[in-house]
Design an enzyme around this catalytic site. Sequence first.
Site, PDB file in Angstrom:
ATOM      1  N   CYS A   2       0.848  -1.193   0.000  1.00  0.00           N
ATOM      2  CA  CYS A   2       0.000   0.000   0.000  1.00  0.00           C
ATOM      3  C   CYS A   2       0.882   1.241   0.000  1.00  0.00           C
ATOM      4  O   CYS A   2       1.841   1.329   0.752  1.00  0.00           O
ATOM      5  CB  CYS A   2      -0.950   0.092   1.180  1.00  0.00           C
ATOM      6  SG  CYS A   2      -2.193  -1.187   1.227  1.00  0.00           S
ATOM      7  N   ARG A  27       4.115  -0.431  -4.691  1.00  0.00           N
ATOM      8  CA  ARG A  27       3.759  -0.966  -3.374  1.00  0.00           C
ATOM      9  C   ARG A  27       2.389  -1.649  -3.371  1.00  0.00           C
ATOM     10  O   ARG A  27       1.994  -2.246  -2.353  1.00  0.00           O
ATOM     11  CB  ARG A  27       3.755   0.152  -2.337  1.00  0.00           C
ATOM     12  CG  ARG A  27       5.087   0.826  -2.157  1.00  0.00           C
ATOM     13  CD  ARG A  27       4.991   1.913  -1.135  1.00  0.00           C
ATOM     14  NE  ARG A  27       4.809   1.372   0.192  1.00  0.00           N
ATOM     15  CZ  ARG A  27       5.783   1.152   1.058  1.00  0.00           C
ATOM     16  NH1 ARG A  27       7.010   1.453   0.741  1.00  0.00           N
ATOM     17  NH2 ARG A  27       5.537   0.652   2.234  1.00  0.00           N
ATOM     18  N   TRP A  73      -2.834  -2.575  -1.809  1.00  0.00           N
ATOM     19  CA  TRP A  73      -2.614  -4.017  -1.939  1.00  0.00           C
ATOM     20  C   TRP A  73      -3.581  -4.649  -0.947  1.00  0.00           C
ATOM     21  O   TRP A  73      -3.446  -4.472   0.256  1.00  0.00           O
ATOM     22  CB  TRP A  73      -1.166  -4.372  -1.601  1.00  0.00           C
ATOM     23  CG  TRP A  73      -0.856  -5.818  -1.825  1.00  0.00           C
ATOM     24  CD1 TRP A  73      -0.518  -6.408  -3.005  1.00  0.00           C
ATOM     25  CD2 TRP A  73      -0.850  -6.863  -0.835  1.00  0.00           C
ATOM     26  NE1 TRP A  73      -0.311  -7.763  -2.809  1.00  0.00           N
ATOM     27  CE2 TRP A  73      -0.513  -8.064  -1.491  1.00  0.00           C
ATOM     28  CE3 TRP A  73      -1.107  -6.903   0.533  1.00  0.00           C
ATOM     29  CZ2 TRP A  73      -0.421  -9.274  -0.820  1.00  0.00           C
ATOM     30  CZ3 TRP A  73      -1.029  -8.113   1.200  1.00  0.00           C
ATOM     31  CH2 TRP A  73      -0.675  -9.289   0.513  1.00  0.00           C
ATOM     32  N   ASN A  99      -2.097   1.867   5.673  1.00  0.00           N
ATOM     33  CA  ASN A  99      -1.299   0.718   5.249  1.00  0.00           C
ATOM     34  C   ASN A  99      -1.095  -0.139   6.488  1.00  0.00           C
ATOM     35  O   ASN A  99      -0.683   0.379   7.527  1.00  0.00           O
ATOM     36  CB  ASN A  99       0.045   1.218   4.699  1.00  0.00           C
ATOM     37  CG  ASN A  99       1.021   0.092   4.425  1.00  0.00           C
ATOM     38  OD1 ASN A  99       0.611  -1.056   4.229  1.00  0.00           O
ATOM     39  ND2 ASN A  99       2.294   0.408   4.414  1.00  0.00           N
ATOM     40  N   GLY A 100      -1.386  -1.440   6.396  1.00  0.00           N
ATOM     41  CA  GLY A 100      -1.216  -2.313   7.563  1.00  0.00           C
ATOM     42  C   GLY A 100      -2.476  -3.112   7.819  1.00  0.00           C
ATOM     43  O   GLY A 100      -3.356  -3.199   6.954  1.00  0.00           O
ATOM     44  N   GLU A 485      16.240 -19.193  -6.744  1.00  0.00           N
ATOM     45  CA  GLU A 485      15.979 -17.817  -7.164  1.00  0.00           C
ATOM     46  C   GLU A 485      15.484 -17.776  -8.618  1.00  0.00           C
ATOM     47  O   GLU A 485      14.568 -17.020  -8.954  1.00  0.00           O
ATOM     48  CB  GLU A 485      17.268 -16.986  -6.983  1.00  0.00           C
ATOM     49  CG  GLU A 485      17.217 -15.551  -7.466  1.00  0.00           C
ATOM     50  CD  GLU A 485      16.128 -14.681  -6.828  1.00  0.00           C
ATOM     51  OE1 GLU A 485      15.476 -15.111  -5.870  1.00  0.00           O
ATOM     52  OE2 GLU A 485      15.909 -13.564  -7.334  1.00  0.00           O
ATOM     53  N   LYS A 489      11.932 -16.218  -9.741  1.00  0.00           N
ATOM     54  CA  LYS A 489      11.809 -15.140 -10.743  1.00  0.00           C
ATOM     55  C   LYS A 489      10.813 -15.538 -11.825  1.00  0.00           C
ATOM     56  O   LYS A 489       9.952 -14.763 -12.206  1.00  0.00           O
ATOM     57  CB  LYS A 489      13.159 -14.840 -11.423  1.00  0.00           C
ATOM     58  CG  LYS A 489      14.173 -14.018 -10.678  1.00  0.00           C
ATOM     59  CD  LYS A 489      13.825 -12.586 -10.421  1.00  0.00           C
ATOM     60  CE  LYS A 489      13.055 -12.425  -9.145  1.00  0.00           C
ATOM     61  NZ  LYS A 489      13.775 -12.268  -7.912  1.00  0.00           N
ATOM     62  N   GLU A 492       7.086 -15.758 -10.441  1.00  0.00           N
ATOM     63  CA  GLU A 492       6.411 -14.536  -9.977  1.00  0.00           C
ATOM     64  C   GLU A 492       6.070 -13.577 -11.113  1.00  0.00           C
ATOM     65  O   GLU A 492       5.124 -12.808 -10.989  1.00  0.00           O
ATOM     66  CB  GLU A 492       7.200 -13.820  -8.881  1.00  0.00           C
ATOM     67  CG  GLU A 492       8.466 -13.150  -9.326  1.00  0.00           C
ATOM     68  CD  GLU A 492       9.203 -12.436  -8.193  1.00  0.00           C
ATOM     69  OE1 GLU A 492       8.563 -11.906  -7.290  1.00  0.00           O
ATOM     70  OE2 GLU A 492      10.450 -12.422  -8.247  1.00  0.00           O
ATOM     71  N   HIS A 508      14.918 -37.997  -6.116  1.00  0.00           N
ATOM     72  CA  HIS A 508      14.097 -38.390  -4.956  1.00  0.00           C
ATOM     73  C   HIS A 508      12.646 -37.944  -5.101  1.00  0.00           C
ATOM     74  O   HIS A 508      11.917 -37.883  -4.116  1.00  0.00           O
ATOM     75  CB  HIS A 508      14.710 -37.825  -3.674  1.00  0.00           C
ATOM     76  CG  HIS A 508      16.087 -38.348  -3.403  1.00  0.00           C
ATOM     77  ND1 HIS A 508      16.331 -39.628  -2.991  1.00  0.00           N
ATOM     78  CD2 HIS A 508      17.301 -37.759  -3.551  1.00  0.00           C
ATOM     79  CE1 HIS A 508      17.637 -39.818  -2.871  1.00  0.00           C
ATOM     80  NE2 HIS A 508      18.250 -38.691  -3.205  1.00  0.00           N
ATOM     81  N   LYS A 607       5.661  -4.635  -3.806  1.00  0.00           N
ATOM     82  CA  LYS A 607       7.000  -4.454  -3.249  1.00  0.00           C
ATOM     83  C   LYS A 607       6.832  -4.074  -1.791  1.00  0.00           C
ATOM     84  O   LYS A 607       5.869  -3.403  -1.435  1.00  0.00           O
ATOM     85  CB  LYS A 607       7.650  -3.303  -4.021  1.00  0.00           C
ATOM     86  CG  LYS A 607       9.141  -3.233  -3.912  1.00  0.00           C
ATOM     87  CD  LYS A 607       9.789  -3.999  -5.022  1.00  0.00           C
ATOM     88  CE  LYS A 607      11.281  -3.966  -4.927  1.00  0.00           C
ATOM     89  NZ  LYS A 607      11.879  -5.120  -5.588  1.00  0.00           N
TER      90      LYS A 607
HETATM   91  C1  F6R Z   1      11.009 -11.544  -5.183  1.00  0.00           C
HETATM   92  C2  F6R Z   1      10.901 -10.505  -4.188  1.00  0.00           C
HETATM   93  C3  F6R Z   1      10.437 -10.870  -2.830  1.00  0.00           C
HETATM   94  C4  F6R Z   1      11.268 -10.136  -1.767  1.00  0.00           C
HETATM   95  C5  F6R Z   1      10.704 -10.415  -0.372  1.00  0.00           C
HETATM   96  C6  F6R Z   1      11.554  -9.778   0.705  1.00  0.00           C
HETATM   97  O1  F6R Z   1      11.487 -11.057  -6.392  1.00  0.00           O
HETATM   98  O2  F6R Z   1      11.177  -9.360  -4.448  1.00  0.00           O
HETATM   99  O3  F6R Z   1      10.484 -12.236  -2.629  1.00  0.00           O
HETATM  100  O4  F6R Z   1      12.593 -10.558  -1.865  1.00  0.00           O
HETATM  101  O5  F6R Z   1       9.403  -9.934  -0.292  1.00  0.00           O
HETATM  102  O6  F6R Z   1      11.599  -8.396   0.567  1.00  0.00           O
HETATM  103  P1  F6R Z   1      12.713  -7.537   1.261  1.00  0.00           P
HETATM  104  O7  F6R Z   1      14.019  -7.902   0.661  1.00  0.00           O
HETATM  105  O8  F6R Z   1      12.332  -6.118   0.969  1.00  0.00           O
HETATM  106  O9  F6R Z   1      12.677  -7.856   2.723  1.00  0.00           O
END
Ligand code: F6R
Length: 612
Positions: A2, A27, A73, A99-100, A485, A489, A492, A508, A607
């Site tokens: 948010c 966000r 969000w 936000n929260g 990772e 990527k 997502e 396994h 984010k």
């Molecule tokens: C994936 C991604 C998320 C963040 C996770 C932690 O591409 O961006 O998995 O890595 O939400 O976020 P931070 O690093 O901000 O604590």
Amino acid sequence: MCGIVAYIGKKQAYPILINGLKRLEYRGYDSAGIAIQNGTLNVYKCKGKVNDLIKHAQSKNLEGTIGMGHTRWATHGKPDDINAHPHQSGNGRLVIIHNGIIENYAVLKETLIKAGHTFTSQTDTEVLIHLIEELQSQGNLPVEEAVRAALAKVVGAYAIVVMDREDPNKLVAARKASPLVLGIGQDEFHIASDATPLVEHTNNVVYLNDGEIAVVTRDGEMQIKTIDNKVQTPFIQELDLKIEEMEKGGYEHFMLKEIYEQPKTIAECMRGRLNAGEGWIRVGGLATCMERISNADRLIIAACGTSWHAGLVAEYLFEELARIPVEVEYASELRYRNPIIGKKDVVIAISQSGETADTLSALELAKDKGALLYGIVNSVGSSIARITDAGSYIHVGPEIGVASTKAFTGQVTLLSMMAIHLGYRKGTIPKTYYQTLVEEMENIPNKVAKILESSKKIEYIASEIKDANNALFLGRGYNFPIALEGALKLKEISYIHAEGYPAAEMKHGPIALIDENMPVIVIATNKSAYEKIVSNIQEVKARKGVVIAIVTEGESVISKIADYTIEIPDTEEPLTPLLSVIPLQILSYHVALMRGCNVDQPRNLAKSVTVE
Ligand code: F6R
């Protein structure tokens, strides 16, 4: 999670709010809304993105020099027009953005319903503004006192801004466990969830602390008090952000820009910390706690998502180079399983945003148990940076694309330097190897740049696998976290189901999934266990899997077996993750683009995950 933005001053609020919301859209992008006062209090909001809000608000009354905006969000209540913020009190006098999560909203709502309140949305936020209204009218309170009284009854996390139609020269802001920054301009104040919308208006900011309520007025007054009414002296800091860092700079997407920035951001992370000519690495943040970390019983790394993967790379690095036992924990699990943490443990939190609620909670728990807290963070001034005892910024600049790329390589760069520094100090790596690693680290930015040059081939491979429904990523040793990772990527941003596995684990279970429709991406640059990786690839080929192998330049065995190979420059094995992750970022980007996905704003994500 948010985005919150608010303005009070002499200028028209609408363009400032819209511009701020665009900066904060990463966000959350489920819905957007604004409230502006100009004699009347006008609220416009709708499902969708900021551009939808602009269309919705067109030709409406947008006059006013005080207002607030929100990009959501969704937590409580589906993403729709009604659940969009801002929310108004029943009497229409007060308006809030939040936000929260208000955890006790159900109990509060019941009490308010009994007192005659009716609700239109499914949100916890609407409950909070009704509570503020109730307390304001019961006690005939000014808005800031009503906010204070309401927050005393609230359990949960919040960053809020409240505006009162009857008191149009004032904004009230408060935070607990969700970030909020005040920007101090010339005859104006700005409020935002993070500094990105502020930078074009002012460089002077105050980060609100947990449990603080700020009141800013049109005549330039700013007062900060705690919830229990103690006056605080605001700590004004200077922002070190540039507008260019928050723009796409000619790239089609932020993610692409951030992938291509990595030669520069990795070098930036090493600046002042590594000198290959003189043969040293020094990580400043370690200086104050070198003994404690060197002699720690354990390093416990707490993080989420991509940052957790960086933590897994660190487990290999710290154990191999510095011989310190490491445990890597999902922050959310560490927090809620009554872990054994002692005074001789060091908890390292890794976080791009520095605001991830799960990571913050894990740190609070570890602090109570007496562990030393070390933060590896990108966002300067963020909550994790402030709660930790020591730490290091990765200095990669704002990361706007929701999928983390340059923050990951920044985190791994920093962790590599820490492990090498500690290993040398402890004598667990010989001086010659130390110097080899130092020199090799300095070469990493050029090697990343070289991989970026081969992006056409990766784009072609993306076109070959773009229609897959599933994908498997395999790696061993340092490349196992990179397999995880790579899978994250891809899933997502392209919504292809993908899993990462240690290559040897494939037999396994996951091997049952392999058929001619299954791309298997094998990160096969390892010098150790090379023959084992070759055998793993043979096993996939025997089941008709499509193998995409990432190999070291000049490799000749795997290249003959795999369907596609991507070569990356050779490096010292502990530094491989910094190179092997790059093709996977590029691959995911192109697959997502070819599938028509919104690369920078993947569905359901946001984010900076500030809710637990
Ligand atoms: C994936 C991604 C998320 C963040 C996770 C932690 O591409 O961006 O998995 O890595 O939400 O976020 P931070 O690093 O901000 O604590």
